[in-house]
Design a protein around this motif. Sequence first.
Motif, PDB file in Angstrom:
ATOM      1  N   ALA A 328       0.841  -1.194   0.000  1.00  0.00           N
ATOM      2  CA  ALA A 328       0.000   0.000   0.000  1.00  0.00           C
ATOM      3  C   ALA A 328       0.872   1.239   0.000  1.00  0.00           C
ATOM      4  O   ALA A 328       2.085   1.180   0.252  1.00  0.00           O
ATOM      5  CB  ALA A 328      -0.917   0.004   1.233  1.00  0.00           C
ATOM      6  N   LEU A 329       0.251   2.380  -0.288  1.00  0.00           N
ATOM      7  CA  LEU A 329       0.900   3.663  -0.126  1.00  0.00           C
ATOM      8  C   LEU A 329       0.736   4.097   1.323  1.00  0.00           C
ATOM      9  O   LEU A 329      -0.348   3.967   1.903  1.00  0.00           O
ATOM     10  CB  LEU A 329       0.253   4.709  -1.040  1.00  0.00           C
ATOM     11  N   ARG A 330       1.798   4.647   1.908  1.00  0.00           N
ATOM     12  CA  ARG A 330       1.688   5.187   3.268  1.00  0.00           C
ATOM     13  C   ARG A 330       1.125   6.606   3.187  1.00  0.00           C
ATOM     14  O   ARG A 330       1.631   7.434   2.420  1.00  0.00           O
ATOM     15  CB  ARG A 330       3.049   5.198   3.961  1.00  0.00           C
ATOM     16  N   ARG A 331       0.083   6.856   3.958  1.00  0.00           N
ATOM     17  CA  ARG A 331      -0.541   8.173   3.974  1.00  0.00           C
ATOM     18  C   ARG A 331      -0.492   8.764   5.387  1.00  0.00           C
ATOM     19  O   ARG A 331      -0.539   8.016   6.375  1.00  0.00           O
ATOM     20  CB  ARG A 331      -1.999   8.061   3.519  1.00  0.00           C
ATOM     21  N   PRO A 332      -0.432  10.101   5.505  1.00  0.00           N
ATOM     22  CA  PRO A 332      -0.358  10.735   6.832  1.00  0.00           C
ATOM     23  C   PRO A 332      -1.700  10.711   7.541  1.00  0.00           C
ATOM     24  O   PRO A 332      -2.741  10.395   6.946  1.00  0.00           O
ATOM     25  CB  PRO A 332       0.054  12.167   6.495  1.00  0.00           C
ATOM     26  N   PRO A 333      -1.707  11.060   8.830  1.00  0.00           N
ATOM     27  CA  PRO A 333      -2.977  11.142   9.576  1.00  0.00           C
ATOM     28  C   PRO A 333      -3.936  12.104   8.890  1.00  0.00           C
ATOM     29  O   PRO A 333      -3.524  13.089   8.262  1.00  0.00           O
ATOM     30  CB  PRO A 333      -2.542  11.672  10.941  1.00  0.00           C
ATOM     31  N   ARG A 334      -5.218  11.791   9.044  1.00  0.00           N
ATOM     32  CA  ARG A 334      -6.252  12.639   8.436  1.00  0.00           C
ATOM     33  C   ARG A 334      -7.506  12.524   9.299  1.00  0.00           C
ATOM     34  O   ARG A 334      -7.923  11.414   9.648  1.00  0.00           O
ATOM     35  CB  ARG A 334      -6.513  12.164   7.007  1.00  0.00           C
ATOM     36  N   ALA A 335      -8.075  13.662   9.642  1.00  0.00           N
ATOM     37  CA  ALA A 335      -9.234  13.670  10.542  1.00  0.00           C
ATOM     38  C   ALA A 335     -10.343  12.759  10.027  1.00  0.00           C
ATOM     39  O   ALA A 335     -10.614  12.736   8.832  1.00  0.00           O
ATOM     40  CB  ALA A 335      -9.763  15.092  10.687  1.00  0.00           C
ATOM     41  N   PRO A 336     -10.929  11.992  10.931  1.00  0.00           N
ATOM     42  CA  PRO A 336     -10.786  12.006  12.391  1.00  0.00           C
ATOM     43  C   PRO A 336      -9.703  11.068  12.925  1.00  0.00           C
ATOM     44  O   PRO A 336      -9.723  10.754  14.122  1.00  0.00           O
ATOM     45  CB  PRO A 336     -12.172  11.531  12.847  1.00  0.00           C
TER      46      PRO A 336
END
Length: 360
Positions: A328-336
């Motif tokens: 997978a692609l690593r993605r940063p935190p995102r609300a919530p």
Amino acid sequence: MSNVTADEIARAQAALDAHTRQMIEWHFSPETGCPFWLEWARQAGWDPRQEVHSFADLIARFPHFQDEWLRDQQPEVWVPAAYRGRPYNIFETGGTTGMPKQRIGWDDYKIDYEEFSGKISDEHFPRGGAWLMVGPTGPRRLRLAIEHLANYRGSPCYFVDLDPRWVKRVIAQKQFEVARAYMEHVVEQAVVLMKHRRISALFTTPKLLEALGEKINLWEAGIRGVFCGGTSMPPQQVRFLIEEVLENRIGFYPTYGNTLMGLAASVPLTPEDHYSITYYAPQPRAVLRVVDPENTSQLVPYGQWGRVELTTMTKEFFMPRFLERDEALRRPPRAPYAWDGVAEVRPFGAMQKQIVEGVY
């Protein structure tokens, strides 16, 4: 893109560290732990209760969980002492043939799906409206989980079964006509139910959703929400499903999950996403990391591909650092969600070789 503050990320990390300590204490205490992990600690010659004080400690001290343990060991070795004497469910994973991986459980699937219920809208999944599941039932946790989710929302659930092991087998043998005929068989059963029963919510896989859309107008059939998962969903397929199959009118809720983890929900798509779906694990009960396949102690940078590593920590089940057969692609935190996400999940090595996914 991240709309999560540093304080929120720090609080989530602190909650994860506290949960890790609680689960380590639970699984490695003779009063509450299961025979497998107590024996593992004895043979390893160290006590995790004394040395693991954070999730980072867990990553540093535990090796990767071996899936053979879930095939070779009898289910009884996984029963925590605190659950002794209480009958359990046995769930099997995925679509490969041979001796399957098995996980036992009691309430985890109910906890996971009751939490997920709070992430789907009443507009798309009306309370009391009937559901239809078209996908793998049989020994999989998914069957009980979907029915529990429907019941939890006051709804009944119809089922059309699909055997992914058979589909994978015939595709691997290049019996594509047989696979197509089987999918037609499954889709026809679902269409009959949608024509003769009032059904408003649907769970199915992306490929079956496409096939259903070729046979019946889902909106006119009464479907208002689709909960979808089971196989990879590249952006072009997501766009086709939303715009062509669901006609931008039916709610679409992609998920990533399995018997070993539970359910990772997706964040609502925005125009900036370009139909690329990002999933967030139900942390702290489960943690997903995207790691360098050549050095699995290291995360890949945000936006880069890596192998998916799963750690599950509940009172029922402890599974540290299991390397999924996914990338997978690593993605940063995102609300919530104040922790990393995984995006565009696909079979590990999908760009280097052909992977049989079938319709599951």
